[in-house]
Design a protein around this motif. Sequence first.
Motif, short mmCIF file in Angstrom:
data_model
loop_
_atom_site.label_atom_id
_atom_site.label_comp_id
_atom_site.label_asym_id
_atom_site.label_seq_id
_atom_site.Cartn_x
_atom_site.Cartn_y
_atom_site.Cartn_z
N GLU A 1 11.98 11.50 116.20
CA GLU A 1 11.18 12.67 116.58
C GLU A 1 11.96 13.95 116.28
O GLU A 1 12.59 14.54 117.18
CB GLU A 1 10.81 12.57 118.07
N ASP A 2 11.96 14.35 115.02
CA ASP A 2 12.72 15.54 114.60
C ASP A 2 11.93 16.20 113.48
O ASP A 2 11.62 15.56 112.47
CB ASP A 2 14.11 15.09 114.11
N VAL A 3 11.61 17.46 113.68
CA VAL A 3 10.70 18.12 112.75
C VAL A 3 11.27 18.20 111.32
O VAL A 3 10.54 18.00 110.34
CB VAL A 3 10.24 19.49 113.32
N LYS B 1 11.04 14.76 109.71
CA LYS B 1 9.65 14.43 109.37
C LYS B 1 9.21 15.23 108.15
O LYS B 1 8.52 14.72 107.25
CB LYS B 1 8.73 14.69 110.57
N THR C 1 4.18 10.88 115.61
CA THR C 1 4.84 11.85 116.50
C THR C 1 4.20 11.94 117.88
O THR C 1 2.98 11.97 118.01
CB THR C 1 4.92 13.26 115.88
N GLU D 1 4.72 14.44 120.01
CA GLU D 1 4.62 15.77 120.60
C GLU D 1 4.43 16.89 119.58
O GLU D 1 3.86 17.93 119.91
CB GLU D 1 5.93 15.98 121.40
N ILE D 2 4.89 16.66 118.35
CA ILE D 2 4.92 17.77 117.38
C ILE D 2 3.57 17.90 116.65
O ILE D 2 3.13 16.96 115.99
CB ILE D 2 6.04 17.55 116.32
N CYS E 1 3.31 21.54 111.83
CA CYS E 1 4.72 21.96 111.80
C CYS E 1 5.50 21.29 110.67
O CYS E 1 6.57 21.75 110.30
CB CYS E 1 5.42 21.62 113.11
N GLU F 1 -5.13 21.45 117.59
CA GLU F 1 -3.72 21.06 117.72
C GLU F 1 -3.10 21.64 118.99
O GLU F 1 -3.29 22.83 119.29
CB GLU F 1 -2.93 21.56 116.51
N GLY G 1 0.80 20.88 121.34
CA GLY G 1 2.01 20.07 121.50
C GLY G 1 1.82 19.01 122.57
O GLY G 1 1.35 19.30 123.66
#
Length: 311
Positions: free
Chosen positions: A89-91, A94, A115, A117-118, A122, A181, A183
């Motif tokens: 889980e890292d923008v 991803k 994902t 949460e993102i 993003c 969308e 978060g």
Amino acid sequence: VNIIACIGAGSIGRSWATLFAARGYKARVHDADPRVLESAFGSVRESLMELERADAIESAEECFARVEFVPTLQQAVRGACHVQESIVEDVQAKMSVFATLDELVPADTVLASSTSEIPGSCFMQQLKGRDRCLVAHPVNPPHLIPLVEICPTPSTATRAVMATKQLMIRLGQQPILVTREIGGFILNRLQAAVIGEALHLVGEGFCSVEDLDKAITSGLGRRWASLGPFAAGHLNSDGGYAEYILKFERTLRQLTASLETDYSWDRTLIERIDQSCRELTQRRSIRELQLERDRKLIALRRSLDGPVSES
Ligand SMILES: NC(=O)c1ccc[n+]([C@@H]2O[C@H](COP(=O)([O-])OP(=O)(O)OC[C@H]3O[C@@H](n4cnc5c(N)ncnc54)[C@H](O)[C@@H]3O)[C@@H](O)[C@H]2O)c1
């Protein structure tokens, strides 16, 4: 047989692979870490055997034969009808993996992210193929819990949403659509509110760790397992939902105003809860407890949705 690529083979990727194989698809699994890929091999097999023992599939071996573990992303996506990304889980990570996938995968294939949460925009917005990208957020473990939150970005084409929805239904999942969308999407926002208040209640000494969990497992979780908060409210008053809210309004407003969902917990509280969890589970291993959870989830699903069977 249609192939689905699973990118990332941690707890979510391996559970997706189990689901895809159990429902008659070929799962091609890739992870950047070869040790994770190796442990996924044993774990997918074990989960399929658990499904066989519960009569949810006929033959674990037959399903497992449809799972392939591959060392490169290129091998994983070749000929895939759907790509399910479940990496860390890292923008930035991803963004980078989606840029590679967008180059490798034919333009009509959906690229979905797990994902938690993102918002997809993003890390999908810069892509040439952003119209075929969306979030398909599962609940852990997806091979046993049916909800999938489909959350398109403003650039996602309707056909990608429809294709993902249909695929999830074919897999026996129960998709919902996040129409704007946000978060954390729907489930994790609800969950965060409950976890925040649970930390507050235990942290400030209103109840024990054991009893807080029991309030969910013996109470709220049971009520909400078959009816959501709106449907449950509708049945709580003979006149339906509007009457229920009218009766409950003053209490509801007072309670929501007094919640501390953003309670500022500290390490000491977390250590105390961790210790309690270990003592309450008699220090059994997490793997053993996960398998027990899985057996209960199969039984619960069967009682709520009818037979869980191979399609
Ligand atoms: N664990 C949950 O409860 C849960 C539930 C729903 C969704 N998710 C989401 O699913 C995703 C995966 O979560 P997880 O709990 O399985 O994490 P995890 O840490 O168990 O697994 C992530 C895996 O991704 C691999 N990885 C990292 N970068 C990669 C790359 N570039 N290519 C291939 N593999 C790569 C790592 O080696 C690791 O094995 C996250 O986005 C998470 O938010 C998690």
